[in-house]
Design an enzyme around this catalytic site. Structure first.
Site, PDB file in Angstrom:
ATOM      1  N   ASP A 206       2.584  -0.043   3.110  1.00 32.16           N
ATOM      2  CA  ASP A 206       3.130  -0.079   4.472  1.00 32.16           C
ATOM      3  C   ASP A 206       3.335   1.290   5.100  1.00 32.16           C
ATOM      4  O   ASP A 206       3.612   1.382   6.303  1.00 32.16           O
ATOM      5  CB  ASP A 206       4.468  -0.833   4.453  1.00 32.16           C
TER       6      ASP A 206
ATOM      7  N   HIS B  40       8.142   0.821  -4.851  1.00 36.85           N
ATOM      8  CA  HIS B  40       7.492  -0.471  -5.099  1.00 36.85           C
ATOM      9  C   HIS B  40       8.012  -1.039  -6.407  1.00 36.85           C
ATOM     10  O   HIS B  40       8.260  -0.309  -7.359  1.00 36.85           O
ATOM     11  CB  HIS B  40       5.967  -0.311  -5.187  1.00 36.85           C
TER      12      HIS B  40
HETATM   13  C1  SDX Z   1       5.545  -4.655   0.012  1.00 33.21           C
HETATM   14  O1  SDX Z   1       5.760  -6.875  -4.376  1.00 33.21           O
HETATM   15  C2  SDX Z   1       4.708  -6.520  -3.715  1.00 33.21           C
HETATM   16  O2  SDX Z   1       3.610  -6.480  -4.234  1.00 33.21           O
HETATM   17  C3  SDX Z   1       4.955  -6.205  -2.249  1.00 33.21           C
HETATM   18  C4  SDX Z   1       3.779  -5.668  -1.459  1.00 33.21           C
HETATM   19  C5  SDX Z   1       2.670  -6.703  -1.313  1.00 33.21           C
HETATM   20  O3  SDX Z   1       1.521  -6.311  -1.093  1.00 33.21           O
HETATM   21  O4  SDX Z   1       2.994  -7.920  -1.315  1.00 33.21           O
HETATM   22  O5  SDX Z   1       3.256  -4.520  -2.075  1.00 33.21           O
HETATM   23  C6  SDX Z   1       4.200  -5.316  -0.030  1.00 33.21           C
HETATM   24  O6  SDX Z   1       6.525  -5.339   0.187  1.00 33.21           O
HETATM   25  C7  SDX Z   1       5.642  -3.177  -0.230  1.00 33.21           C
HETATM   26  C8  SDX Z   1       7.126  -2.655  -0.208  1.00 33.21           C
HETATM   27  C9  SDX Z   1       7.550  -2.455   1.231  1.00 33.21           C
HETATM   28  N1  SDX Z   1       8.998  -2.177   1.296  1.00 33.21           N
HETATM   29  C10 SDX Z   1       9.429  -0.919   1.605  1.00 33.21           C
HETATM   30  O7  SDX Z   1       8.701   0.051   1.808  1.00 33.21           O
HETATM   31  C11 SDX Z   1      10.959  -0.820   1.722  1.00 33.21           C
HETATM   32  C12 SDX Z   1      11.455   0.459   1.041  1.00 33.21           C
HETATM   33  N2  SDX Z   1      11.301   0.284  -0.405  1.00 33.21           N
HETATM   34  C13 SDX Z   1      12.420  -0.137  -1.186  1.00 33.21           C
HETATM   35  O8  SDX Z   1      13.368  -0.893  -0.552  1.00 33.21           O
HETATM   36  C14 SDX Z   1      12.077  -0.512  -2.625  1.00 33.21           C
HETATM   37  O9  SDX Z   1      11.280   0.474  -3.124  1.00 33.21           O
HETATM   38  C15 SDX Z   1      11.456  -1.875  -2.892  1.00 33.21           C
HETATM   39  C16 SDX Z   1      12.282  -2.991  -2.357  1.00 33.21           C
HETATM   40  C17 SDX Z   1      10.075  -1.950  -2.342  1.00 33.21           C
HETATM   41  C18 SDX Z   1      11.351  -2.034  -4.411  1.00 33.21           C
HETATM   42  O10 SDX Z   1      12.607  -1.879  -4.886  1.00 33.21           O
HETATM   43  P1  SDX Z   1      13.032  -2.423  -6.362  1.00 33.21           P
HETATM   44  O11 SDX Z   1      11.885  -2.514  -7.262  1.00 33.21           O
HETATM   45  O12 SDX Z   1      13.866  -3.628  -6.189  1.00 33.21           O
HETATM   46  O13 SDX Z   1      13.846  -1.234  -6.885  1.00 33.21           O
HETATM   47  P2  SDX Z   1      15.339  -0.962  -6.514  1.00 33.21           P
HETATM   48  O14 SDX Z   1      15.614  -1.404  -5.099  1.00 33.21           O
HETATM   49  O15 SDX Z   1      16.182  -1.517  -7.595  1.00 33.21           O
HETATM   50  O16 SDX Z   1      15.342   0.634  -6.538  1.00 33.21           O
HETATM   51  C19 SDX Z   1      15.398   1.314  -7.799  1.00 33.21           C
HETATM   52  C20 SDX Z   1      16.072   2.632  -7.456  1.00 33.21           C
HETATM   53  C21 SDX Z   1      17.361   2.427  -6.665  1.00 33.21           C
HETATM   54  O17 SDX Z   1      18.246   3.485  -6.995  1.00 33.21           O
HETATM   55  P3  SDX Z   1      19.530   3.114  -7.987  1.00 33.21           P
HETATM   56  O18 SDX Z   1      20.373   2.103  -7.224  1.00 33.21           O
HETATM   57  O19 SDX Z   1      18.934   2.542  -9.252  1.00 33.21           O
HETATM   58  O20 SDX Z   1      20.226   4.451  -8.179  1.00 33.21           O
HETATM   59  O21 SDX Z   1      15.170   3.367  -6.586  1.00 33.21           O
HETATM   60  C22 SDX Z   1      15.824   3.589  -5.354  1.00 33.21           C
HETATM   61  C23 SDX Z   1      16.948   2.601  -5.238  1.00 33.21           C
HETATM   62  O22 SDX Z   1      17.990   3.115  -4.420  1.00 33.21           O
HETATM   63  N3  SDX Z   1      14.837   3.354  -4.304  1.00 33.21           N
HETATM   64  C24 SDX Z   1      14.791   4.017  -3.159  1.00 33.21           C
HETATM   65  C25 SDX Z   1      13.688   3.497  -2.461  1.00 33.21           C
HETATM   66  N4  SDX Z   1      13.112   2.520  -3.198  1.00 33.21           N
HETATM   67  C26 SDX Z   1      13.835   2.433  -4.332  1.00 33.21           C
HETATM   68  N5  SDX Z   1      15.570   4.998  -2.660  1.00 33.21           N
HETATM   69  C27 SDX Z   1      15.227   5.456  -1.432  1.00 33.21           C
HETATM   70  N6  SDX Z   1      14.187   5.021  -0.685  1.00 33.21           N
HETATM   71  C28 SDX Z   1      13.396   4.032  -1.173  1.00 33.21           C
HETATM   72  N7  SDX Z   1      12.358   3.570  -0.450  1.00 33.21           N
END
Ligand code: SDX
Length: 426
Positions: A361, A304
Site C-alpha cells: 500500500d 506486515h
Molecule cells: C495489507 O495480511 C496481508 O497479506 C495483507 C495485505 C494483503 O495483500 O492482503 O498484504 C494487505 O493489509 C498490507 C498492510 C497495510 N496496513 C498498513 O500499512 C497499516 C500500518 N501497518 C501496521 O498497522 C502493521 O504493520 C500491520 C497491521 C500491517 C501488521 O501488524 P501486526 O503484524 O499485527 O504487528 P503488530 O501490530 O503487533 O506490530 C508489531 C510491533 C508493534 O510494536 P510493539 O507493540 O510490539 O512494541 O511493530 C510495531 C507495533 O507498534 N509496528 C509499527 C508499524 N507496524 C507495526 N510501528 C509503527 N508503524 C507501523 N506501521
C-alpha cells in the site's frame, strides 16, 4: 520435521500429528486437541494459526517471496494480464488462447448491471464511501440473479458475473457520485481499458485509451490478486463456511478490506503523506510519532504480519510510479516525499528492529493518483484486484474435504455465576 509432536499435560503425554507444506512450512495439527486433552489453543489475531491447507498462493515472509500457483508474482506482473492471472488463480493453470478468448467473451456478455441498480446508487447519500457502496451492491446482486438449480452452473455464472460486473459497479459509483452520466462497457475494449473508459470517458471529452496505463493497471491488479489467508480472504472463507451464496461472502471480504490496517491503508498512506507535506515535509516527525508508544500513530504502508522483508509487490509498484509519472509527465511531490520517508525509515533502528518495510500500500496510491483515480476509490481498486483471489480461496474451501462451519472457541474471563438483580436493588 515429520511425524508427531508430543505434549505433556498434568503428567499425561499426548501425540499430535505434524503437517509439512510444499516449501517446508510445518504445522502441528490441533484438530483433535480439545477432544484428546480438554484444552484449546489461544492465538489472538491468529498470528500463529493456520486456518487451512491451500495450493493457491505461497508467501515466504522472511525472503519476500510471493507466488500464485507456483509462478513468481514478478513474472506474472511482467508477462501476464489480470484476466489471465485471475484464470490461473481460480482454475489452477494458465489458460490456453482459446480458453482466454472464451473468458473475454463471457466477461463482455456479463459486463452490464441491471438498470434498476442505478436507482440504488442514486439513493446513497452523496458523501458515501465507495467501499460501503460496493459491499452493499455486491450483496444486492443475489436479488437480481436468483440461484440456479445446478451448483456447478451457479458457481461458474456467479464467478463470471462478479469478475465482469465489479468494474462496471465501481465505475458507476464514481460517475453517479459526481452527477455524471454512467458510461457503459464497450465490447471492443479489454478488461482494464474498459474500466478506465467507464471511469473517465465523458460526452465532452472522449477518454483516450493509453496502452501504458492499461498495462500499469493490469500489473496493479495482478499484484493485488491474492495473498493467502489475509484478513479479507479469511472473512470470505469464514462467511462462506456458513454455506451462504458467493455474493454475500465477497461482500464480507470487501467490508473487511476497507479497514486502514488492511486494504484501506492505500488511502491512509496518501492522507498521511499529504499531512506530512502540509507540515512542511517534516517526515522525521512522522517517524518519531510512529516510534512513540504513547502515540497511536502508525506509519501507514509500512509493516506486515507476514513480510519481514521488503514486500515484493511494493518493489514493483515503486518502479511503476516512476514509469507512469514519466509517461504522463507528472511530477508528484508525494512520490519524492514517500521515497525520502522510506529511505529514512529503513535506516532507523526501530524499523530495522521490528522488520518494518514498505508494503503493497505504500506506493500504490501514487500510481492511482497519477491515473486519475480519486483517493476514496483506492481501496475499491484493491478490492477489484483481490476479487479473483477471494473467489479462488472460496472455491478451494467448498471443495475441501475438511471444510466445515468456522466457529472458533474462547477463554471466558467474565463474571462467575450470579443472580438477576431486581431494579430496586441496583
Ligand atoms: C495489507 O495480511 C496481508 O497479506 C495483507 C495485505 C494483503 O495483500 O492482503 O498484504 C494487505 O493489509 C498490507 C498492510 C497495510 N496496513 C498498513 O500499512 C497499516 C500500518 N501497518 C501496521 O498497522 C502493521 O504493520 C500491520 C497491521 C500491517 C501488521 O501488524 P501486526 O503484524 O499485527 O504487528 P503488530 O501490530 O503487533 O506490530 C508489531 C510491533 C508493534 O510494536 P510493539 O507493540 O510490539 O512494541 O511493530 C510495531 C507495533 O507498534 N509496528 C509499527 C508499524 N507496524 C507495526 N510501528 C509503527 N508503524 C507501523 N506501521
Amino acid at each position: 520435521m515429520t511425524g508427531n509432536v508430543k505434549i505433556v499435560i498434568n503428567g499425561d503425554t499426548y501425540e499430535l500429528p505434524v503437517v509439512v507444506g510444499t516449501e517446508g512450512e510445518t504445522a502441528i495439527d490441533i484438530g483433535r486437541l480439545r477432544q484428546m486433552t480438554g484444552l484449546i489453543a489461544l492465538d489472538p489475531g491468529y498470528a500463529n494459526t493456520g486456518s487451512c491447507k491451500s495450493s493457491i498462493t505461497f508467501m515466504d515472509g522472511e525472503k519476500g517471496i510471493l507466488r500464485y500457483r507456483g509462478i513468481p508474482v514478478e513474472e506474472l506482473a511482467e508477462h501476464s494480464s489480470f484476466i489471465e492471472t485471475s484464470y490461473l488463480l481460480i482454475n489452477g493453470v494458465l489458460p490456453t488462447k482459446e480458453q482466454l478468448n472464451q473468458v473475454s467473451m463471457l466477461f463482455n456478455d456479463h459486463s452490464l448491471v441491471h438498470e434498476d441498480m442505478q436507482i440504488f446508487y442514486q439513493n446513497f447519500p452523496r458523501g458515501s464511501h465507495p467501499m460501503g457502496i460496493l459491499s452493499s451492491m455486491v450483496n444486492a446482486l443475489r436479488s437480481f440473479y436468483p440461484e440456479l438449480q445446478t451448483i456447478e452452473e451457479e458457481i461458474n455464472i456467479t464467478v463470471t458475473r462478479l469478475l465482469s460486473k465489479v468494474r462496471t459497479m465501481a465505475a458507476m459509483s464514481y460517475k453517479i457520485s459526481r452527477g455524471h452520466k454512467v458510461v457503459y462497457p464497450r465490447p471492443d475494449l479489454s478488461y482494464c481499458a474498459n474500466f478506465l473508459n467507464m471511469m473517465f470517458d465523458t460526452p465532452v471529452r472522449p477518454y483516450d485509451i493509453d496502452e501504458d496505463l492499461v498495462k500499469a493497471l493490469n500489473t496493479f491488479w495482478i499484484l493485488h490478486a491474492d495473498h493467502e489467508q489475509n484478513c479479507s480472504t479469511s472473512a470470505v472463507r469464514l462467511v462462506g463456511s456458513g454455506r451462504v451464496n458467493l455474493y454475500a461472502a465477497i461482500s464480507a471480504g470487501i467490508a473487511a478490506l476497507w479497514g486502514p490496517l488492511h486494504g484501506g491503508a492505500n488511502q491512509a498512506v496518501i492522507e498521511m503523506l499529504s499531512e506530512i507535506q502540509e507540515d512542511g515535509g517534516n517526515y522525521q516527525r512522522a517517524i518519531a510519532r510512529a516510534k512513540d508508544k504513547k502515540d497511536p500513530f502508525r506509519l501507514m504502508g509500512f509493516g506486515h504480519r507476514v513480510y519481514k522483508a521488503y514486500d515484493p509487490r511494493a518493489k514493483i509498484i515503486k518502479k511503476m510510479c516512476d514509469q507512469v509519472l514519466l509517461k504522463l509527465k507528472i511530477a508528484d511531490p508525494l512520490l519524492d516525499l514517500a521515497k525520502e520517508l522510506e529511505e529514512a525509515a529503513l535506516k532507523d533502528d526501530y524499523f530495522i528492529e521490528y522488520n518494518l518495510y514498505p508494503n503493497v500500500d505504500f506506493y500504490s496510491g501514487i500510481v492511482l493518483r497519477a491515473m486519475g483515480i480519486p483517493t476514496n476509490m483506492f481501496t475499491v481498486m484493491f478490492a477489484i484486484g483481490r476479487l479473483p483471489g477471494w473467489i479462488a480461496q472460496w472455491k478451494e474451501s467448498i471443495d475441501d474435504p475438511d471444510w466445515k462451519l468456522s466457529r472458533p472457541r474462547q477463554i471466558y474471563t467474565g463474571s462467575g455465576k450470579k443472580r438477576y438483580t431486581p431494579m430496586d436493588e441496583r
